[in-house]
Write an enzyme that holds these catalytic residues in place. Structure first.
Site, PDB file in Angstrom:
ATOM      1  CE  LYS A 144      -4.346   1.024   2.429  1.00 33.51           C
ATOM      2  NZ  LYS A 144      -5.023   0.807   3.714  1.00 33.51           N
TER       3      LYS A 144
HETATM    4  O1  G3P Z   1      -9.077   1.918   4.648  1.00 33.15           O
HETATM    5  C1  G3P Z   1      -8.931   3.225   5.103  1.00 33.15           C
HETATM    6  C2  G3P Z   1      -9.681   3.371   6.361  1.00 33.15           C
HETATM    7  O2  G3P Z   1      -9.048   2.686   7.375  1.00 33.15           O
HETATM    8  C3  G3P Z   1      -9.923   4.746   6.775  1.00 33.15           C
HETATM    9  O3  G3P Z   1     -11.081   4.715   7.532  1.00 33.15           O
HETATM   10  O4  G3P Z   1     -12.737   5.516   9.110  1.00 33.15           O
HETATM   11  O5  G3P Z   1     -10.302   6.087   9.428  1.00 33.15           O
HETATM   12  O6  G3P Z   1     -11.616   7.134   7.615  1.00 33.15           O
HETATM   13  P1  G3P Z   1     -11.444   5.926   8.468  1.00 33.15           P
END
Ligand code: G3P
Length: 217
Positions: free
Chosen positions: A83
């Site tokens: 990634k």
């Molecule tokens: O895959 C990306 C994710 O982990 C981000 O999620 O909820 O932190 O915006 P969030």
């Protein structure tokens, strides 16, 4: 639509894997930090458990250092997807890794133009962040639809991996739009099974079964 689990919590991954709901896993530095474990060790454990792609993110920001970190991550298992962030260095690293046959997930995508660049760099997955756009009152699902249209216009094979998924509705909306993959926290995936009428109907069936003395075994 494939389901990836967005966590580095091995117990949570195992529980969903036993339900047949895990097509892959995504992690990021924040999720690894939350697990409290060594990145190489916990990622190896996840790769051993799951057949599909497991995204492991570099923390370097410059091309040469990204290449070094990505190669180290790729040594963990054949199902690693390296990634990288959607920066020019990240895109260059993506091109290098994919030309070597390595899966790459380009993350932190917030625009259709960024997704177009990732496809041209040969990304295996592009990760547009739905929830973080919604947080800013920008329609995250509209971005998924825009990328779907652009990729379909030109037959790009990069898979749209909808990320930053915050609700069960996000999952079905992404499926309607045609995202290839959605990655979500375990609680969101499990929450997809919930419906108040299922609970109410089951309670009524069980009550009637008890009253009628229905026994099956
Ligand atoms: O895959 C990306 C994710 O982990 C981000 O999620 O909820 O932190 O915006 P969030």
């Amino acid at each position: 639509m494939k389901f990836f689990v967005d966590t580095a919590d091995v117990d949570a991954i195992r529980e969903l894997n036993d339900l047949g709901l895990v097509d892959g896993v995504t992690t990021n530095p924040s999720l690894i930090a939350k697990s409290g474990r060594d990145i190489l060790e916990v990622t190896k454990e996840i790769c051993d458990m799951v057949d599909g792609p497991v995204s492991a993110e570099v923390v370097a920001t410059e091309y040469e250092a990204m290449i070094e970190e990505g190669r180290k991550l790729a040594e963990i298992a054949p199902n690693i997807a390296i990634k990288v962030p959607l920066t020019l260095d990240g895109l260059r690293a993506c091109k290098t890794f994919t030309s070597e046959g390595q899966m790459v997930n380009v993350t932190l995508c917030f625009s259709a133009n960024q997704a177009l660049l990732a496809a041209k760099a040969g990304a295996t997955f592009i990760s547009p962040f739905v929830g973080r756009l919604d947080d800013l009152n920008i329609d995250g699902l509209e971005l998924i639809a825009d990328i779907r249209q652009i990729y379909d216009n030109y037959g790009y094979e990069t898979q749209i991996l909808a990320a930053s998924i915050r609700s069960a509705n996000h999952m079905s909306d992404c499926a309607k739009i045609g995202a290839d993959v959605a990655t979500a926290p375990p609680a969101v995936i499990k929450g997809m099974a919930n419906h108040v009428l299922t609970d109410k109907g089951l309670a009524a069936f069980l009550s009637d079964a008890e009253k009628a003395g229905i026994k099956i075994v």
